[in-house]
Design a protein around this motif. Structure first.
Motif, PDB file in Angstrom:
ATOM      1  N   ARG A  58       0.810  -1.215   0.000  1.00  0.00           N
ATOM      2  CA  ARG A  58       0.000   0.000   0.000  1.00  0.00           C
ATOM      3  C   ARG A  58       0.852   1.277   0.000  1.00  0.00           C
ATOM      4  NH1 ARG A  58      -4.064   3.171   3.178  1.00  0.00           N
ATOM      5  NH2 ARG A  58      -6.059   2.829   2.166  1.00  0.00           N
ATOM      6  N   GLY A  59       2.070   1.163   0.544  1.00  0.00           N
ATOM      7  CA  GLY A  59       2.915   2.341   0.666  1.00  0.00           C
ATOM      8  C   GLY A  59       3.805   2.620  -0.533  1.00  0.00           C
ATOM      9  N   ARG A  60       3.639   1.878  -1.626  1.00  0.00           N
ATOM     10  CA  ARG A  60       4.480   2.095  -2.806  1.00  0.00           C
ATOM     11  C   ARG A  60       4.380   3.543  -3.287  1.00  0.00           C
ATOM     12  NH1 ARG A  60       3.298  -3.582  -6.143  1.00  0.00           N
ATOM     13  NH2 ARG A  60       5.314  -4.509  -5.663  1.00  0.00           N
ATOM     14  N   SER A  61       5.495   4.061  -3.792  1.00  0.00           N
ATOM     15  CA  SER A  61       5.526   5.467  -4.221  1.00  0.00           C
ATOM     16  C   SER A  61       4.762   5.643  -5.533  1.00  0.00           C
ATOM     17  CB  SER A  61       6.980   5.909  -4.435  1.00  0.00           C
ATOM     18  OG  SER A  61       7.503   5.261  -5.580  1.00  0.00           O
ATOM     19  N   VAL A  62       4.395   6.880  -5.822  1.00  0.00           N
ATOM     20  CA  VAL A  62       3.701   7.191  -7.072  1.00  0.00           C
ATOM     21  C   VAL A  62       4.524   6.711  -8.270  1.00  0.00           C
ATOM     22  CG1 VAL A  62       2.963   9.089  -8.567  1.00  0.00           C
ATOM     23  CG2 VAL A  62       2.401   9.138  -6.117  1.00  0.00           C
ATOM     24  N   GLU A  63       5.837   6.987  -8.244  1.00  0.00           N
ATOM     25  CA  GLU A  63       6.712   6.605  -9.363  1.00  0.00           C
ATOM     26  C   GLU A  63       6.705   5.087  -9.573  1.00  0.00           C
ATOM     27  OE1 GLU A  63       7.628   8.748  -6.879  1.00  0.00           O
ATOM     28  OE2 GLU A  63       7.153  10.415  -8.245  1.00  0.00           O
ATOM     29  N   GLU A  64       6.836   4.385  -8.464  1.00  0.00           N
ATOM     30  CA  GLU A  64       6.863   2.925  -8.554  1.00  0.00           C
ATOM     31  C   GLU A  64       5.532   2.398  -9.111  1.00  0.00           C
ATOM     32  OE1 GLU A  64       7.554   0.937  -4.809  1.00  0.00           O
ATOM     33  OE2 GLU A  64       7.959  -0.985  -5.790  1.00  0.00           O
ATOM     34  N   ASN A  65       4.438   2.965  -8.609  1.00  0.00           N
ATOM     35  CA  ASN A  65       3.121   2.522  -9.083  1.00  0.00           C
ATOM     36  C   ASN A  65       2.913   2.832 -10.558  1.00  0.00           C
ATOM     37  OD1 ASN A  65       1.876   1.260  -6.818  1.00  0.00           O
ATOM     38  ND2 ASN A  65       1.699   3.281  -5.838  1.00  0.00           N
ATOM     39  N   LEU A  66       3.364   4.018 -10.991  1.00  0.00           N
ATOM     40  CA  LEU A  66       3.224   4.370 -12.407  1.00  0.00           C
ATOM     41  C   LEU A  66       3.999   3.381 -13.275  1.00  0.00           C
ATOM     42  CD1 LEU A  66       3.489   8.285 -12.389  1.00  0.00           C
ATOM     43  CD2 LEU A  66       1.496   6.903 -13.027  1.00  0.00           C
ATOM     44  N   ASP A  67       5.198   3.060 -12.824  1.00  0.00           N
ATOM     45  CA  ASP A  67       6.041   2.120 -13.561  1.00  0.00           C
ATOM     46  C   ASP A  67       5.382   0.736 -13.613  1.00  0.00           C
ATOM     47  OD1 ASP A  67       8.519   1.128 -14.798  1.00  0.00           O
ATOM     48  OD2 ASP A  67       8.758   0.067 -12.870  1.00  0.00           O
ATOM     49  N   LEU A  68       4.916   0.289 -12.442  1.00  0.00           N
ATOM     50  CA  LEU A  68       4.324  -1.054 -12.384  1.00  0.00           C
ATOM     51  C   LEU A  68       3.034  -1.147 -13.209  1.00  0.00           C
ATOM     52  CD1 LEU A  68       4.868  -1.851  -8.585  1.00  0.00           C
ATOM     53  CD2 LEU A  68       5.964  -2.999 -10.538  1.00  0.00           C
ATOM     54  N   PHE A  69       2.230  -0.075 -13.174  1.00  0.00           N
ATOM     55  CA  PHE A  69       0.970  -0.101 -13.916  1.00  0.00           C
ATOM     56  C   PHE A  69       1.244  -0.134 -15.423  1.00  0.00           C
ATOM     57  CE2 PHE A  69      -3.199   2.046 -15.191  1.00  0.00           C
ATOM     58  CZ  PHE A  69      -3.941   0.885 -15.047  1.00  0.00           C
ATOM     59  N   THR A  70       2.263   0.644 -15.855  1.00  0.00           N
ATOM     60  CA  THR A  70       2.662   0.595 -17.269  1.00  0.00           C
ATOM     61  C   THR A  70       3.078  -0.822 -17.637  1.00  0.00           C
ATOM     62  OG1 THR A  70       3.517   2.838 -16.996  1.00  0.00           O
ATOM     63  CG2 THR A  70       4.162   1.667 -19.006  1.00  0.00           C
ATOM     64  N   ARG A  71       3.844  -1.434 -16.739  1.00  0.00           N
ATOM     65  CA  ARG A  71       4.314  -2.802 -17.041  1.00  0.00           C
ATOM     66  C   ARG A  71       3.167  -3.810 -17.009  1.00  0.00           C
ATOM     67  NH1 ARG A  71       9.294  -3.205 -13.079  1.00  0.00           N
ATOM     68  NH2 ARG A  71       9.165  -5.392 -13.685  1.00  0.00           N
ATOM     69  N   MET A  72       2.143  -3.551 -16.164  1.00  0.00           N
ATOM     70  CA  MET A  72       0.943  -4.410 -16.202  1.00  0.00           C
ATOM     71  C   MET A  72       0.335  -4.350 -17.600  1.00  0.00           C
ATOM     72  SD  MET A  72      -1.161  -3.760 -12.605  1.00  0.00           S
ATOM     73  CE  MET A  72      -2.720  -4.439 -13.174  1.00  0.00           C
ATOM     74  N   ARG A  73       0.188  -3.129 -18.084  1.00  0.00           N
ATOM     75  CA  ARG A  73      -0.405  -2.944 -19.413  1.00  0.00           C
ATOM     76  C   ARG A  73       0.445  -3.595 -20.507  1.00  0.00           C
ATOM     77  NH1 ARG A  73      -2.384   2.576 -22.552  1.00  0.00           N
ATOM     78  NH2 ARG A  73      -2.937   1.481 -24.465  1.00  0.00           N
ATOM     79  N   ASN A  74       1.774  -3.503 -20.328  1.00  0.00           N
ATOM     80  CA  ASN A  74       2.672  -4.044 -21.351  1.00  0.00           C
ATOM     81  C   ASN A  74       2.813  -5.555 -21.303  1.00  0.00           C
ATOM     82  OD1 ASN A  74       3.043  -1.471 -22.231  1.00  0.00           O
ATOM     83  ND2 ASN A  74       5.043  -1.173 -21.242  1.00  0.00           N
ATOM     84  N   GLY A  75       2.120  -6.172 -20.379  1.00  0.00           N
ATOM     85  CA  GLY A  75       2.131  -7.634 -20.348  1.00  0.00           C
ATOM     86  C   GLY A  75       3.338  -8.237 -19.668  1.00  0.00           C
ATOM     87  N   GLU A  76       3.949  -7.496 -18.745  1.00  0.00           N
ATOM     88  CA  GLU A  76       5.147  -8.038 -18.082  1.00  0.00           C
ATOM     89  C   GLU A  76       4.812  -8.951 -16.908  1.00  0.00           C
ATOM     90  OE1 GLU A  76       8.297  -5.237 -17.301  1.00  0.00           O
ATOM     91  OE2 GLU A  76       7.736  -4.051 -19.078  1.00  0.00           O
ATOM     92  N   PHE A  77       3.529  -8.971 -16.504  1.00  0.00           N
ATOM     93  CA  PHE A  77       3.149  -9.833 -15.381  1.00  0.00           C
ATOM     94  C   PHE A  77       2.158 -10.896 -15.836  1.00  0.00           C
ATOM     95  CE2 PHE A  77       3.946  -5.559 -13.502  1.00  0.00           C
ATOM     96  CZ  PHE A  77       5.126  -5.873 -12.848  1.00  0.00           C
ATOM     97  N   ALA A  78       2.148 -11.968 -15.071  1.00  0.00           N
ATOM     98  CA  ALA A  78       1.222 -13.058 -15.397  1.00  0.00           C
ATOM     99  C   ALA A  78      -0.189 -12.699 -14.919  1.00  0.00           C
ATOM    100  CB  ALA A  78       1.679 -14.353 -14.728  1.00  0.00           C
ATOM    101  N   ASP A  79      -1.180 -13.378 -15.478  1.00  0.00           N
ATOM    102  CA  ASP A  79      -2.561 -13.194 -15.023  1.00  0.00           C
ATOM    103  C   ASP A  79      -2.621 -13.434 -13.512  1.00  0.00           C
ATOM    104  OD1 ASP A  79      -2.974 -13.061 -17.736  1.00  0.00           O
ATOM    105  OD2 ASP A  79      -4.797 -14.289 -17.685  1.00  0.00           O
ATOM    106  N   GLY A  80      -3.240 -12.519 -12.804  1.00  0.00           N
ATOM    107  CA  GLY A  80      -3.436 -12.708 -11.365  1.00  0.00           C
ATOM    108  C   GLY A  80      -2.226 -12.352 -10.511  1.00  0.00           C
ATOM    109  N   GLU A  81      -1.124 -11.960 -11.153  1.00  0.00           N
ATOM    110  CA  GLU A  81       0.091 -11.682 -10.375  1.00  0.00           C
ATOM    111  C   GLU A  81      -0.047 -10.400  -9.567  1.00  0.00           C
ATOM    112  OE1 GLU A  81       3.624 -12.063 -12.808  1.00  0.00           O
ATOM    113  OE2 GLU A  81       4.916 -11.291 -11.200  1.00  0.00           O
TER     114      GLU A  81
END
Ligand code: ATP
Ligand code: MG
Ligand code: MG
Length: 552
Positions: A146-169
């Motif tokens: 929950r405490g992840r920084s805005v930058e980290e979340n923006l990066d991770l969300f972009t990577r979610m969209r780009n398909g870098e994580f598995a379904d449900g990860e």
């Protein structure tokens, strides 16, 4: 709608128009998920949303496909939904809307929430997230992510969209309040990863927005004024409002009403799909199904469904509507418009012994007693006829005004006949009824004014068209098949006699009936030519009997 009093939704809308809340605009929407065929419950929502728009000058109702779950949605359903809404008599303007058209916009809003520190990517397992959610009596607990920084979340969300994580990860969650008394507000998921081909966007996306996120934003996007939904979304309203307030965008008003429940019926797409997939019915459009397409195939006119929805009204508390009410509406509409013809569904042969062997009379009969513009048809009469088995009794009680030995009855529009005797087979079953006719009663009346109480329908044996007739009864015997006893499912309550197929004998004109054409078989009920009908083998469905004969 008698015009005397408005239901609570129409009252709210009238007040909003009065106060100028949405600049006096009324803009509703009907938002089906294309994951099944529409049923009567949807009809209630359609009549409400489109109806309200029609009642207001410049009122608009959008048809919006809420297509955010590619696993369950199909183009077949998109097509059937449009067909059904149109058939019900409503118009959504130039083109329907799709939530999937807003995927990019929705994504942008999610990014904005992250930038505001109001959303985060959570890598907890689905079980852990469920665990952390708490219960009605226990507050939830915060995720370690929950405490992840805005930058980290923006990066991770972009990577979610780009398909870098598995379904449900991981999922994107709103950062709201894990101690809220409303569990829905405890950091709800906004996006999930799901590698599935979408019926419209194909493989462009591997992340899909959750219902609560997509719905309010789509309403906002379309400048909906009143977002009318069913009662189970009452708790979701807080999230609906939170998202729009937090993003500070156009904000429609959500209003909840009670969903339709009908006796002897299930009204949930999940259950209806099961009936179709397990082969308990002929398909989505089986005449026993509470789907719009099933009702249409059964012969129900769209006006009857609209009348039904108007009669049941709109309330804030759940209730169960008697299926007999729908039948009542069908009879009322069909009585007004269905042409009258003759068919015998349980035949017994009548021989007119004093009628010449090869003579044929042709009688002109009106197609509707009140609607002269329907014109007439010609019905052949000959020495051998079919009448309904139940129209004859050997031992007749006093008040039996139909046929019995020694009594005279009228054959509709034809002649008076008097029964002389019967012929039985070895089992004692009546195989022939012998009558004499009075040639002076041609047309079905007598100059001497003598009384005959009974009038029977009939079909000439040598002219009769044999037809398959499907007699329908409610699909479920139990009044509420949703309420299951221990160890049972709703499937256990299916009425084994809900469809009975018989051969009936019809007057010749009925062989020409095309699929969907409706008729009253005189004295029997309303019938409709089925999709399976052909001139060689006519098939008719019983839409409704003339009177309510349900065992309840
Ligand atoms: P189901 O439970 O059968 O899957 P649903 O609500 O998930 O139904 P949607 O396609 O999301 O199906 O429904 C579109 C609209 O129809 C929604 O606004 C919903 O509230 C409304 N609706 C669905 N079922 C009923 C019902 N039984 N009575 C009134 N409105 C209904
Ligand atoms: Mg839904
Ligand atoms: Mg659903």
């Amino acid at each position: 709608n008698e015009g005397t009093s408005l239901d609570f939704i129409r009252t709210i809308i009238a007040e909003d128009c009065e106060s100028g809340k949405f600049d006096g605009r009324v803009h509703t929407r009907f938002p089906p998920e294309p994951n099944g065929y529409l049923h009567l419950g949807h009809a209630k929502s359609i009549c409400l949303n489109f109806g309200i728009a029609q009642e207001h000058e410049n009122g608009i109702c959008n048809l919006r496909f809420d297509d955010t779950n590619p696993l369950k949605e199909e183009d077949e359903y998109v097509q059937s939904i449009q067909e059904d809404v149109k058939w019900l008599g409503f118009d959504w303007g130039e083109k329907p809307f799709y939530t999937s058209n807003y995927f990019e916009v929705l994504y942008g809003h999610a990014v904005k929430l992250i930038e505001m520190g109001k959303a985060y990517v959570d890598h907890s397992t689905p079980e852990a997230i469920r665990e952390m959610r708490g219960t009605l009596t226990e507050p939830g607990t915060e995720s370690p992510y929950r405490g992840r920084s805005v930058e980290e979340n923006l990066d991770l969300f972009t990577r979610m969209r780009n398909g870098e994580f598995a379904d449900g990860e991981c999922v994107l969650r709103a950062k709201i309040d894990m101690t809220s008394p409303n569990i829905i507000m405890r950091d709800p998921a906004l996006y999930r990863i799901r590698r599935a081909t979408h019926h419209r966007t194909g493989d462009a996306w591997c992340i899909y927005p959750m219902y609560d996120f997509a719905h309010c934003l789509s309403d906002s996007q379309e400048h909906i004024t009143h977002s009318i939904c069913t009662l189970e979304f009452e708790n979701n309203r807080e999230l609906y409002d939170w998202l729009l307030d937090t993003l500070d965008i156009y904000h429609p008003q959500q209003i909840e009403f009670a969903r339709l429940n009908l006796t002897h019926t299930v009204l949930s797409k999940r259950k209806l799909i099961q009936l179709v997939e397990e082969g308990h019915v002929r398909g989505w459009d089986d005449p026993r199904m509470p789907t719009i397409s099933g009702l249409r195939r059964r012969g129900c006119p769209p006006e009857a469904i609209r009348e039904f929805c108007s009669r049941i009204g709109v309330a804030k508390a759940d209730s169960m509507v008697d299926a007999a009410m729908l039948e009542f509406c069908m009879r009322e509409k069909l009585n007004a418009v269905a042409p009258r013809l003759m068919g015998v569904i349980d035949p017994v042969k009548v021989v007119i012994t004093n009628y010449p062997e090869d003579q044929v009379d042709e009688f002109e009969m009106p197609l509707h007693p009140e609607l002269e513009e329907y014109g007439k048809r010609t019905v052949p009469f000959s020495r051998e006829l079919y009448i309904e088995r139940e129209d004859f009794r050997e031992e007749a009680p006093k008040k039996f005004f139909r046929l019995t030995v020694g009594k005279e009855v009228r054959l509709r529009y034809a002649y008076y006949v008097t029964c002389t005797d019967v012929v039985k087979d070895e089992q004692g079953e009546i195989v022939e009824i012998h009558c004499t006719y009075d040639p002076a009663t041609k047309g079905g009346w007598s100059e001497d004014g003598r009384k005959v109480k009974g009038t029977l329908h009939w079909v000439s044996v040598k002219h009769a068209v044999p037809a398959e007739v499907r007699l329908y009864e409610p699909l479920f015997e139990k009044e509420n098949p949703n309420k299951v006893e221990e160890g049972k499912t709703f499937i256990d309550y299916i009425n084994p006699d809900s469809e009975k197929i018989i051969t009936a004998y019809l007057e010749p004109r009925l062989a020409e009936y095309k699929a969907g054409e409706r008729v009253q078989f005189e004295r029997l009920g309303y019938y409709c030519a089925d999709l399976d009908t052909t001139p060689e083998r006519p098939v008719f469905n019983r839409t409704a009997t003339l009177r309510d004969s349900w065992k309840r």
